[in-house]
Design a protein around this motif. Structure first.
Motif, PDB file in Angstrom:
ATOM      1  N   TYR A 193       0.854  -1.188   0.000  1.00 31.81           N
ATOM      2  CA  TYR A 193       0.000   0.000   0.000  1.00 31.81           C
ATOM      3  C   TYR A 193       0.889   1.236   0.000  1.00 31.81           C
ATOM      4  CZ  TYR A 193      -3.915  -3.034   1.137  1.00 31.81           C
ATOM      5  OH  TYR A 193      -4.870  -4.003   1.098  1.00 31.81           O
ATOM      6  N   THR A 245      -4.481   2.891   0.893  1.00 33.00           N
ATOM      7  CA  THR A 245      -4.180   2.587   2.297  1.00 33.00           C
ATOM      8  C   THR A 245      -4.907   1.302   2.697  1.00 33.00           C
ATOM      9  OG1 THR A 245      -4.459   3.326   4.595  1.00 33.00           O
ATOM     10  CG2 THR A 245      -6.077   4.119   3.021  1.00 33.00           C
ATOM     11  N   PRO A 246      -4.308   0.499   3.587  1.00 33.27           N
ATOM     12  CA  PRO A 246      -5.072  -0.630   4.130  1.00 33.27           C
ATOM     13  C   PRO A 246      -6.188  -0.092   5.015  1.00 33.27           C
ATOM     14  CG  PRO A 246      -2.989  -0.390   5.291  1.00 33.27           C
ATOM     15  CD  PRO A 246      -2.954   0.575   4.147  1.00 33.27           C
ATOM     16  N   ASP A 247      -7.113  -0.950   5.386  1.00 35.36           N
ATOM     17  CA  ASP A 247      -8.240  -0.564   6.219  1.00 35.36           C
ATOM     18  C   ASP A 247      -7.762   0.181   7.476  1.00 35.36           C
ATOM     19  OD1 ASP A 247     -10.481  -0.534   7.859  1.00 35.36           O
ATOM     20  OD2 ASP A 247     -10.078  -2.573   8.563  1.00 35.36           O
ATOM     21  N   ILE A 249      -9.187   1.087  10.163  1.00 33.16           N
ATOM     22  CA  ILE A 249      -9.738   0.730  11.478  1.00 33.16           C
ATOM     23  C   ILE A 249      -8.981  -0.433  12.097  1.00 33.16           C
ATOM     24  CG2 ILE A 249     -11.794  -0.070  12.700  1.00 33.16           C
ATOM     25  CD1 ILE A 249     -13.451   1.384  10.568  1.00 33.16           C
ATOM     26  N   SER A 250      -8.669  -1.454  11.295  1.00 37.39           N
ATOM     27  CA  SER A 250      -8.117  -2.664  11.902  1.00 37.39           C
ATOM     28  C   SER A 250      -6.617  -2.829  11.698  1.00 37.39           C
ATOM     29  CB  SER A 250      -8.845  -3.893  11.344  1.00 37.39           C
ATOM     30  OG  SER A 250      -8.512  -4.074   9.982  1.00 37.39           O
ATOM     31  N   SER A 251      -5.985  -1.955  10.882  1.00 37.80           N
ATOM     32  CA  SER A 251      -4.593  -2.243  10.524  1.00 37.80           C
ATOM     33  C   SER A 251      -3.589  -1.720  11.542  1.00 37.80           C
ATOM     34  CB  SER A 251      -4.275  -1.632   9.164  1.00 37.80           C
ATOM     35  OG  SER A 251      -5.136  -2.165   8.197  1.00 37.80           O
ATOM     36  N   ASP A 252      -2.546  -2.486  11.752  1.00 43.05           N
ATOM     37  CA  ASP A 252      -1.433  -2.042  12.583  1.00 43.05           C
ATOM     38  C   ASP A 252      -0.373  -1.500  11.620  1.00 43.05           C
ATOM     39  OD1 ASP A 252       0.776  -1.730  14.117  1.00 43.05           O
ATOM     40  OD2 ASP A 252       0.783  -3.746  14.963  1.00 43.05           O
ATOM     41  N   MET A 256       3.147  -2.995   9.736  1.00 43.73           N
ATOM     42  CA  MET A 256       3.105  -3.181   8.277  1.00 43.73           C
ATOM     43  C   MET A 256       4.243  -2.433   7.599  1.00 43.73           C
ATOM     44  SD  MET A 256      -0.982  -3.080   7.405  1.00 43.73           S
ATOM     45  CE  MET A 256      -0.937  -3.717   5.730  1.00 43.73           C
ATOM     46  N   GLN A 261       5.165  -3.692   3.965  1.00 46.75           N
ATOM     47  CA  GLN A 261       3.881  -3.761   3.265  1.00 46.75           C
ATOM     48  C   GLN A 261       3.363  -2.362   2.959  1.00 46.75           C
ATOM     49  OE1 GLN A 261       2.463  -6.341   6.549  1.00 46.75           O
ATOM     50  NE2 GLN A 261       1.408  -7.497   4.960  1.00 46.75           N
ATOM     51  N   GLU A 391     -14.879   6.265  12.025  1.00 48.31           N
ATOM     52  CA  GLU A 391     -15.181   4.845  11.775  1.00 48.31           C
ATOM     53  C   GLU A 391     -16.419   4.693  10.911  1.00 48.31           C
ATOM     54  OE1 GLU A 391     -13.297   2.977  15.890  1.00 48.31           O
ATOM     55  OE2 GLU A 391     -15.468   3.009  15.610  1.00 48.31           O
ATOM     56  N   GLU A 392     -17.396   5.557  11.163  1.00 46.71           N
ATOM     57  CA  GLU A 392     -18.620   5.486  10.358  1.00 46.71           C
ATOM     58  C   GLU A 392     -18.317   5.828   8.901  1.00 46.71           C
ATOM     59  OE1 GLU A 392     -21.891   6.494  13.854  1.00 46.71           O
ATOM     60  OE2 GLU A 392     -21.046   8.116  12.660  1.00 46.71           O
ATOM     61  N   SER A 395     -16.111   2.884   7.389  1.00 47.32           N
ATOM     62  CA  SER A 395     -16.846   1.638   7.176  1.00 47.32           C
ATOM     63  C   SER A 395     -17.981   1.829   6.162  1.00 47.32           C
ATOM     64  CB  SER A 395     -17.406   1.114   8.503  1.00 47.32           C
ATOM     65  OG  SER A 395     -18.366   2.017   9.019  1.00 47.32           O
TER      66      SER A 395
END
Lengths: 416, 301
Positions: A193, A245-247, A249-252, A256, A261, A391-392, A395
């Motif tokens: 990414y 970009t990776p997600d 909300i959940s990505s560290d 990465m 990555q 987040e809203e 998502s």
């Protein structure tokens, strides 16, 4: 002539030593107990304990009890403070993050430090060393409430090897949001990414600052849905939609980046130790200032030593405060590798900051152009409301304008 | 006039001993349960300043505020969702594992598997949460890696409004089914083998034996586990807090998470207390219904 100079120096040293001895002589007998509330990991606890040991050389009959807790959220930390106070263990001296400063001041938990600093030569000299912006963060209505011991900011780190392999030019200070997006797109492949967006309050702030926006207006009222905020959030959502970009909300994102990555990620100094351990060096990564849309900017946070209003021994607590912000202690804090020292001389000293990455001085530069992390008296609420809205948006549940309008309405009803 | 009951000395001594034995738990109940509940009820009618401990009576304001707030309703809906699915999941999986360990697996293996299934109940959730997050991450997660390998699109386990609750459910069942298994197992092991063998001789299939003999005989334990899981799920907090922290948005937030947010982030003890009182009422109602319903299906020998 030489001889005369030596004599003068000797006399001067004597003159300086006499009051010091007098103070020491007086202090030796002082008895008492001070309670310290600190935050951080075991390393930070150890550094504070060593400063306390130096304090105890001057005040052998004073016991200092340190409580050091990890901080998940600043509201929890204030809660800890309240619990200590209600159980009769109100702390005399507190290390407080910028995020909690206004909340503490507005609830009358902190002693003003202006008179104490003005009446003390060492502290006055120390105050002159701090970056003006840092002191402003720990002031309210022009009154100073804390002496900083460490700070943090955000720059964009990039993986040089990946850029070389992709034949993309390294980013330069002053680059724009558009250039950033082009670069991120150019660097994105099936396995990599272009940028790792982190959806945390502090980490998002540079995006607001560089778009001349802030979650709260100058007068302290919330402004989550201001035009510039909505524009910035729309840009971030675009990043997610374009898949650069990776997600968020959940990505560290820091892991990465270390595992190659990500081509770019935003961070401060706190990541450098773990990246160096992962094999990163001057050849494969560097940093650049945050991309600019409406103006240059970044974020700064940090922590400062403050005195609690509940203290029964303000003089003793002040004496301890001096040891906590003495340059020896600040140097040790900085040597831990997590925080950036709060004074320019220490923060640009490569013996303390190291030489990795090449542009390590960029961290101090970022602080000088940065906005403080937005922390009004209702910090806990504004943090929660904004992150929920983000987040809203990420998502896909709400559009940026609707999410921020709702968050603004919710926040206004909360702080009523 | 009623005659005063006479106690002989040994009865009196016994009674005294009984009181002495109950005092510790009674004091514990008083200090840690009863007095706090009363305090919470009082605070729920007040605006309470945690910094100065000053209080103002506000009547039903706190209740009105939370009952008209859409966020509380979302949290309530989520909590009921968790209650039904976590309670059924935990009890159901506990029952299946208990029967597996008790009946199906060879005895030597059963000790091994019993330990394996119970192990998650022993580990701190905070530690394993890091591993679960690594499983559930959208772009670098283990589960999505295998899903994409077999041609299924990535799922936002933690970042989609639909799946966040399901992720919490999976973690919660993984964490709690071992305890349910252990408790139900204790019941199963008390079942008289003779009855099961008699059923077998009468020609009952394994499934019939399970449904018509084992479940009714172990029903007191199953009922106890059910009550425990339902009240536990109504108070669900830890599994959410370590995984999604209630997000994205409010999609996985439970009532207890909202209580914690009101109390410890907004420092609004009044609203937090009012929510707690409502939760207490909800738990009481659900437990009452369960007890009434249990008369129909729980058999005490």
């Amino acid at each position: 002539m030489k001889h005369y100079k030596g004599l003068m120096a000797g006399a001067l040293a004597m003159a300086l030593a006499i009051p010091a001895m007098a103070v020491t002589g007086y202090a030796d007998d002082t008895e008492g107990k001070l309670i310290m509330l600190n935050w951080g990991n075991t390393e930070e606890e150890r550094i504070a304990n060593e400063a306390i040991a130096r304090f105890n050389e001057e005040y052998p009959n004073v016991t200092v009890e340190q409580t050091c807790v990890p901080v998940e959220s600043w509201s929890d930390y204030i809660q800890k403070w309240i619990t200590m106070s209600t159980s009769g263990e109100a702390p005399d001296i507190i290390s407080l993050g910028l995020e909690g400063a206004q909340m503490a001041v507005s609830n009358d938990l902190l002693l003003p430090l202006d008179d104490i600093v003005a009446g003390d030569e060492a502290l006055s000299a120390q105050k002159g060393e701090y970056a003006e912006s840092l002191l402003k963060g720990f002031s309210s209505d022009g009154v100073l409430y804390g002496l900083p011991n460490g700070t943090q900011t955000m720059v964009v780190y990039y993986n040089k090897e990946m850029f070389d392999a992709a034949g993309v030019e390294y980013p330069q200070d002053g680059w724009t949001w558009d250039e950033f997006m082009e670069t991120a797109k150019a660097m994105t492949t099936d396995d990599v990414y272009g940028f790792g967006l982190s959806s945390s309050y502090f980490q998002l702030t540079p995006w607001w600052a560089t778009n001349d926006a802030s979650p709260a207006a100058e007068d302290g009222t919330p402004s989550l849905n201001s035009e510039n905020m909505v524009e910035a959030v729309t840009f971030l959502k675009q990043m997610v939609d374009e898949g650069v970009t990776p997600d968020p909300i959940s990505s560290d994102v820091y892991t990465m980046f270390a595992s190659k990555q990500l081509a770019m990620v935003g961070a401060g100094r706190w990541v450098l130790n773990s990246w160096k351990e992962a094999g990163f060096n001057n050849d494969n990564f560097d940093c650049v200032q945050w991309p600019v849309n409406k103006r240059e900017g970044s974020v700064y946070g940090g922590s400062a030593w403050c005195l609690g209003t509940a203290t029964q021994q303000p003089e003793l607590a002040t004496a301890l405060l001096k040891y906590m912000v003495a340059s020896e202690t600040l140097t040790e804090v900085a040597a831990g590798g997590q925080q950036i020292p709060p004074t320019e001389s220490l923060a640009t000293d490569h013996a303390i900051m190291g030489d990795t990455p090449d542009n390590v001085d960029g961290l101090w530069k970022a602080i000088t152009i940065a906005d403080p992390v937005c922390a009004p008296t209702y910090f806990g609420d504004i943090e929660q409301s904004l992150l929920r809205a983000m987040e809203e948006v990420f998502s896909g549940a709400k559009e940026p304008q609707a999410a921020l309008d709702d968050a603004e309405a919710e926040l206004e009803s909360l702080i009523g | 006039m009623q005659k005063k009951k006479k106690w002989n000395p040994s009865k009196k001594r016994e009674l005294r001993a009984a009181y002495l034995f109950t005092i510790p738990s009674f004091v514990g109940f008083l200090v840690f349960v009863f007095i706090p509940i009363i305090w919470v009820i009082i605070i729920s009618f007040q605006k309470y300043n945690v910094f100065t401990t000053a209080t103002t009576f506000v009547g039903w304001d706190n209740y009105r505020q939370i009952l008209t707030n859409s966020r509380s309703l979302v949290a309530l809906k989520n909590t009921l969702w968790y209650t039904v699915l976590c309670a059924l999941g935990n009890t159901g999986m506990g029952l299946i594992l208990a029967v597996l360990v008790d009946d199906v697996l060879p005895h030597k293996l059963s000790v091994f598997f019993r330990s394996i299934y119970f192990f998650p109940s022993l580990v701190g959730l905070t530690f394993v949460a890091i591993i679960w997050q690594a499983f559930f991450q959208t772009d670098a997660g283990v589960i999505n890696y295998y899903l994409t390998r077999i041609g299924i699109a990535k799922i936002g386990w933690l970042s989609s409004q639909t799946f966040s609750k399901i992720s919490v459910l999976i973690l919660d069942i993984w964490k709690n089914m071992g305890m349910s298994m252990l408790l139900i197992l204790a019941g199963l092991q008390n079942v008289d083998r003779g009855i099961i063998e008699a059923a077998e001789i009468d020609g009952a299939s394994a499934f019939q034996r399970f449904l018509k003999v084992i479940i009714p005989l172990a029903s007191p334990q199953i009922f106890f586990v059910m009550i425990m899981n339902v009240t536990g799920a109504l108070r669900i907090y830890e599994s959410i807090s370590v995984l999604t922290n209630g997000g994205p948005g409010d999609s996985s937030r439970s009532l207890v998470m909202l209580i914690a947010e009101k109390g410890f982030t907004s420092f609004d003890y009044g609203a937090a207390s009012a929510l707690s009182v409502l939760l207490l009422i909800l738990i009481s109602i659900v437990t009452f219904i369960q007890f009434v319903g249990s008369r129909k299906w729980v058999h005490y020998e």
